[in-house]
Design a protein around this motif. Structure first.
Motif, PDB file in Angstrom:
ATOM      1  N   ASN B 114       0.878  -1.169   0.082  1.00 40.62           N
ATOM      2  CA  ASN B 114      -0.242   0.009  -0.006  1.00 40.62           C
ATOM      3  C   ASN B 114       0.843   1.358  -0.045  1.00 40.62           C
ATOM      4  N   ARG B 115       1.974   1.158   0.484  1.00 45.28           N
ATOM      5  CA  ARG B 115       2.748   2.239   0.518  1.00 45.28           C
ATOM      6  C   ARG B 115       3.999   2.407  -0.546  1.00 45.28           C
ATOM      7  N   TYR B 116       3.969   1.464  -1.354  1.00 36.20           N
ATOM      8  CA  TYR B 116       4.991   1.592  -2.462  1.00 36.20           C
ATOM      9  C   TYR B 116       4.142   1.193  -3.917  1.00 36.20           C
ATOM     10  N   GLU B 117       3.070   0.476  -3.709  1.00 37.29           N
ATOM     11  CA  GLU B 117       2.302   0.017  -4.993  1.00 37.29           C
ATOM     12  C   GLU B 117       3.042  -0.712  -6.136  1.00 37.29           C
ATOM     13  N   ILE B 118       4.274  -0.585  -6.261  1.00 39.35           N
ATOM     14  CA  ILE B 118       4.981  -1.178  -7.267  1.00 39.35           C
ATOM     15  C   ILE B 118       6.358  -1.693  -6.894  1.00 39.35           C
ATOM     16  N   VAL B 119       6.839  -3.012  -7.209  1.00 44.91           N
ATOM     17  CA  VAL B 119       7.953  -3.464  -6.762  1.00 44.91           C
ATOM     18  C   VAL B 119       8.573  -3.886  -8.120  1.00 44.91           C
ATOM     19  N   ASN B 120       9.735  -3.448  -8.674  1.00 47.19           N
ATOM     20  CA  ASN B 120      10.537  -3.663  -9.684  1.00 47.19           C
ATOM     21  C   ASN B 120      11.580  -4.940  -9.367  1.00 47.19           C
ATOM     22  N   ASP B 121      11.253  -6.065  -9.797  1.00 48.91           N
ATOM     23  CA  ASP B 121      11.876  -7.234  -9.124  1.00 48.91           C
ATOM     24  C   ASP B 121      12.176  -7.966 -10.331  1.00 48.91           C
ATOM     25  N   THR B 122      12.871  -9.085  -9.732  1.00 51.80           N
ATOM     26  CA  THR B 122      13.511 -10.093 -10.849  1.00 51.80           C
ATOM     27  C   THR B 122      13.060 -11.501 -10.529  1.00 51.80           C
ATOM     28  N   LEU B 123      12.563 -12.313 -11.287  1.00 49.68           N
ATOM     29  CA  LEU B 123      12.350 -13.444 -10.720  1.00 49.68           C
ATOM     30  C   LEU B 123      12.769 -14.751 -11.624  1.00 49.68           C
ATOM     31  N   ASP B 124      13.560 -15.449 -11.278  1.00 50.87           N
ATOM     32  CA  ASP B 124      14.532 -16.412 -12.138  1.00 50.87           C
ATOM     33  C   ASP B 124      15.014 -15.684 -13.375  1.00 50.87           C
ATOM     34  N   GLU B 126      14.267 -13.368 -14.583  1.00 44.09           N
ATOM     35  CA  GLU B 126      13.370 -12.464 -15.409  1.00 44.09           C
ATOM     36  C   GLU B 126      12.928 -11.111 -14.882  1.00 44.09           C
ATOM     37  N   PRO B 127      12.894 -10.095 -15.502  1.00 48.17           N
ATOM     38  CA  PRO B 127      12.259  -8.764 -14.870  1.00 48.17           C
ATOM     39  C   PRO B 127      10.927  -8.777 -14.754  1.00 48.17           C
ATOM     40  N   ILE B 128      10.288  -8.728 -13.337  1.00 52.52           N
ATOM     41  CA  ILE B 128       8.944  -8.564 -13.116  1.00 52.52           C
ATOM     42  C   ILE B 128       8.637  -7.412 -12.438  1.00 52.52           C
ATOM     43  N   ALA B 129       7.107  -7.140 -12.469  1.00 51.95           N
ATOM     44  CA  ALA B 129       6.674  -5.818 -11.781  1.00 51.95           C
ATOM     45  C   ALA B 129       5.577  -6.410 -10.702  1.00 51.95           C
ATOM     46  N   VAL B 130       5.782  -6.216  -9.663  1.00 51.65           N
ATOM     47  CA  VAL B 130       4.522  -6.681  -8.547  1.00 51.65           C
ATOM     48  C   VAL B 130       3.951  -5.275  -8.371  1.00 51.65           C
ATOM     49  N   THR B 131       2.568  -5.351  -8.692  1.00 45.78           N
ATOM     50  CA  THR B 131       1.856  -4.010  -8.394  1.00 45.78           C
ATOM     51  C   THR B 131       0.512  -4.386  -7.457  1.00 45.78           C
ATOM     52  N   TRP B 132       0.226  -3.188  -6.758  1.00 47.18           N
ATOM     53  CA  TRP B 132      -0.890  -3.305  -5.979  1.00 47.18           C
ATOM     54  C   TRP B 132      -1.650  -2.080  -5.946  1.00 47.18           C
TER      55      TRP B 132
END
Lengths: 243, 132
Positions: B114-124, B126-132
């Motif tokens: 709720n405080r950040y809304e988006i995490v620019n991450d990497t999974l295996d 592969e770049p991914i975006a976790v959004t809320w």
């Protein structure tokens, strides 16, 4: 959750501060394109019309369930915190008359605005599954854009899931109730993990159901994005029906 | 893009506009958003163009039906996420999380998101975006 690679270009997203139909618009720092975080679609800017590939995730599952089923999980930590106490949206969620920051310009009156739905889209077909029709601990067999799917939720676990239910040419029919938090198909008697789609007991143990991306969302927001959406579960009737 | 004069004129209503945006957002949910306003400013460049002060990227005008409720980057996405093993994570058992599975499972607390809304991450890898 989306992949953030478009044509071999890795995008880094920020919060634009804009809302579209009360859902966050993200922007990417590489091209300045605005993207809907609900649909993954580029709404304005150089990449307008492109779509980010969605990754399957389980939203809103309780930590205790993840901890139990995935003891090796890694947990996001920001500034030394993995959790935050205050839920500043509690009042918003409880109020049936508040529809986002900006109330939608058009309201789809087929359902009450704050009805919770599981929204899934395949191809051009969008469908809203009423959580009340699935029940607190249940599963429904349906067909989405011609693909047989099972939509399930466990309120105790806080988990929802959408899976394709065709496996090696066989269409599985699922029991309407979860068994010990697990899905069970009555076609083969196999039990399936709700969170992973993995067959855990029975003839199809070790096989995996294909996950279909979905969102847990309020009806007003889903209908704003997908005005042609079909509805599952209204008055106990399956299938679509347009406005 | 507006001409030089347009941009100059725009500057004159930049402050009232920013104040207006602040008020709207505060009215929307003051407690939620007070915490987000750390060292952030909004820059309006004529015709609704917004610019992130952080890296200077210029955003297109709000598309039809969209509205501006906060300055760009007022909510700070997570660009270099850090993770701790489940055994060391201090999370309430009832806290809802987003679960993402690659070769490993990752959990993202929703109250935190709720405080950040988006995490620019990497999974295996592969770049991914976790959004809320």
């Amino acid at each position: 959750v989306y992949r953030r690679r478009i044509d071999d270009r890795v995008l880094t997203f920020g919060v634009s501060g804009m809302l579209l139909h009360n859902a966050l618009l993200m922007f990417d720092r590489e091209t300045g394109t605005l993207w809907s975080h609900l649909t993954g679609e580029a709404m304005a800017g150089p990449l307008k019309g492109r779509r980010l590939p969605a990754l399957t995730s389980i939203p809103q599952v309780k930590w205790r369930v993840v901890q139990r089923e995935f003891p090796a999980a890694l947990v996001l930590s920001v500034d030394g915190a993995e959790d935050a106490a205050a839920d500043s949206y509690a009042g918003y969620r409880a109020d049936p008359q508040r529809f986002g920051v900006r109330p939608p310009q058009r309201r789809d009156e087929r359902l009450p605005g704050k009805e919770l739905v599981i929204g899934a889209r395949l191809g051009a077909t969008a469908k809203a599954y009423l959580t009340s029709a699935i029940g607190p601990d249940g599963a429904v067999n349906d067909t989405l854009a011609g693909v047989p799917v099972v939509v399930a939720r466990s309120e105790a676990a806080g988990a929802s899931a959408v899976y394709g239910r065709e496996l090696s040419g066989k269409v599985l029919e699922f029991e309407p109730r979860l068994v010990g938090g697990m899905l069970r198909d009555r076609t083969t008697g196999t039990t399936w993990n709700l969170l992973t789609g993995l067959g855990q007991g029975g003839p199809l143990a070790g096989k995996r159901l294909t996950a279909v991306p979905f969102v847990n969302v309020y009806w007003f927001a889903w209908a704003d994005y997908y005005p042609d959406t079909e509805i599952y579960g209204r008055s106990g009737v399956s299938g679509g029906g347009r406005r | 893009m507006p001409g030089r004069l347009g941009r100059f004129t725009a500057r004159a209503w930049r402050i009232p506009l920013a104040a207006g945006l602040l008020l709207m957002a505060v009215a929307a949910d003051s407690s939620w958003w007070r915490s987000h306003l750390r060292n952030q400013t909004v820059a309006a460049q004529g015709s609704g163009h917004l610019r992130s002060q952080r890296d200077g990227v210029t955003l297109p005008p709000a598309p039809p039906g969209a509205s501006v409720v906060l300055p760009a980057d007022a909510i700070r996405a997570v660009d270099r996420p850090h993770f701790v093993p489940a055994a060391r994570a201090r999370l309430n058992p009832d806290t809802p999380v987003i679960l993402v599975r690659g070769q490993e499972a990752r959990a993202y607390s929703l109250p935190l998101l709720n405080r950040y809304e988006i995490v620019n991450d990497t999974l295996d890898g592969e770049p991914i975006a976790v959004t809320w």
